[in-house]
Design a protein around this motif. Sequence first.
Motif, PDB file in Angstrom:
ATOM      1  N   THR A 158       0.881  -1.177   0.000  1.00 42.02           N
ATOM      2  CA  THR A 158       0.000   0.000   0.000  1.00 42.02           C
ATOM      3  C   THR A 158       0.912   1.220   0.000  1.00 42.02           C
ATOM      4  O   THR A 158       1.689   1.430   0.931  1.00 42.02           O
ATOM      5  N   ASN A 183      -0.854  -6.560  -6.855  1.00 39.90           N
ATOM      6  CA  ASN A 183      -1.495  -6.164  -5.590  1.00 39.90           C
ATOM      7  C   ASN A 183      -0.913  -4.881  -4.977  1.00 39.90           C
ATOM      8  O   ASN A 183      -0.475  -4.861  -3.834  1.00 39.90           O
ATOM      9  N   LYS A 185      -1.853  -1.104  -3.872  1.00 42.13           N
ATOM     10  CA  LYS A 185      -2.963  -0.191  -3.573  1.00 42.13           C
ATOM     11  C   LYS A 185      -2.392   1.228  -3.525  1.00 42.13           C
ATOM     12  O   LYS A 185      -1.357   1.466  -2.883  1.00 42.13           O
ATOM     13  N   LYS A 205      -8.197   3.238 -12.594  1.00 43.39           N
ATOM     14  CA  LYS A 205      -9.537   2.703 -12.305  1.00 43.39           C
ATOM     15  C   LYS A 205      -9.958   1.694 -13.361  1.00 43.39           C
ATOM     16  O   LYS A 205     -10.532   0.647 -13.068  1.00 43.39           O
ATOM     17  N   ASN A 208      -8.835  -1.576 -12.735  1.00 43.59           N
ATOM     18  CA  ASN A 208      -9.312  -2.128 -11.453  1.00 43.59           C
ATOM     19  C   ASN A 208      -8.324  -2.019 -10.302  1.00 43.59           C
ATOM     20  O   ASN A 208      -8.302  -2.867  -9.409  1.00 43.59           O
ATOM     21  N   GLU A 210      -7.042  -0.561  -6.801  1.00 44.22           N
ATOM     22  CA  GLU A 210      -7.679   0.023  -5.639  1.00 44.22           C
ATOM     23  C   GLU A 210      -7.027   1.388  -5.379  1.00 44.22           C
ATOM     24  O   GLU A 210      -5.802   1.482  -5.229  1.00 44.22           O
ATOM     25  N   VAL A 212      -7.437   5.083  -3.118  1.00 42.05           N
ATOM     26  CA  VAL A 212      -8.087   5.917  -2.109  1.00 42.05           C
ATOM     27  C   VAL A 212      -7.591   7.336  -2.348  1.00 42.05           C
ATOM     28  O   VAL A 212      -6.386   7.549  -2.500  1.00 42.05           O
TER      29      VAL A 212
END
Length: 341
Positions: A158, A183, A185, A205, A208, A210, A212
């Motif tokens: 992340t 993976n 984010k 987007k 797909n 993720e 924030v």
Amino acid sequence: MLKLMLKPRNLIQPEDFSVEEIDQILSLSQNIIENPSKYSRVCEGKLLATLFYEPSTRTRLSFEAAMFDLGGNVLTVSDANSSSASKGESVADTAKTVSCYADIIAMRHPKEGAPLVASMNASIPVINAGDGGHNHPTQTLADLLTIKREMGRLDNLTVGFCGDLKFGRTVHSLITALRRYENIKFVLISPNELKLPTYVKESLKKDNFEIVETTDLEEVMPELDVLYMTRIQRERFDSFDEYERLKDSYVLTVDKMNAAKQTMRVLHPLPRVNEISVKVDDDPRAAYFRQALNGKYMRMALILKLLKEAEEGKQMPPLGDVRINELVCDNPRCISSTEQE
Ligand code: CP
């Protein structure tokens, strides 16, 4: 018209290298770190030209230190006013000329697309060392090397990007590179006025990822594996008042670091203005000066790769005919607004 023929390989944007090639560069960088003497003469007789039409400390000096540590030499333009660019010479003519003297070029330019134009006209490899708000692919490679060395992986992360996500070319380049790993984010932390450009966000987007998006750094701090801080880029603002209003939007302090994971790492491409308190430098999670050192080793690996491929005759695929000044671009900072046919 610029008639394109087969050209040596260049690095203009992060996608110019495959994930496998990036892995090779990171492995070679690690080998150089562990065995510096093995590489100390491999570029004897070779010349790197650093053409920097915008200020730089890390990128230019680490490129030059890299070439010296490989046993090569350097020709440098560290100020546009000291070169014939100040008399109106085009990027294309400069690239053709420097190809007569050097073996490889690293170019930084305020106009977006300038290193691409240089690569289309040079007969030697060209490396983009930062073009306007576009890309900074060698910073990205230094960032990837740092994440790999600090976190042990480039996937399952992340990653928070904080500050000027609109103009920050290092942000755009690193997002483009990281999206190729599993993976990831993305946490985008910026004032509303300096959000990541819509085209980058929409593209994430669509695939797909993720994402924030927030204005609140403290809120997301506990979930981050990597925090990529950036400076608010004064030189890209049209309005000084707007810069003054936004320049202190985020300041990373020791208090804020207390909310982060013990394994989290703070990166920053530098230069820092005041978005990271100097007190944070003592925190072992502050990796930004290690990141600057990694930049030299990675640039050694990059120079070696491109010079070796040029010697082997490896080439870019032909792109056909391109008329730079017929490209439709409404960006006033694009090289297509000034470059002649
Ligand atoms: N990170 C970076 O590009 O720093 P410089 O502007 O000092 O080269």
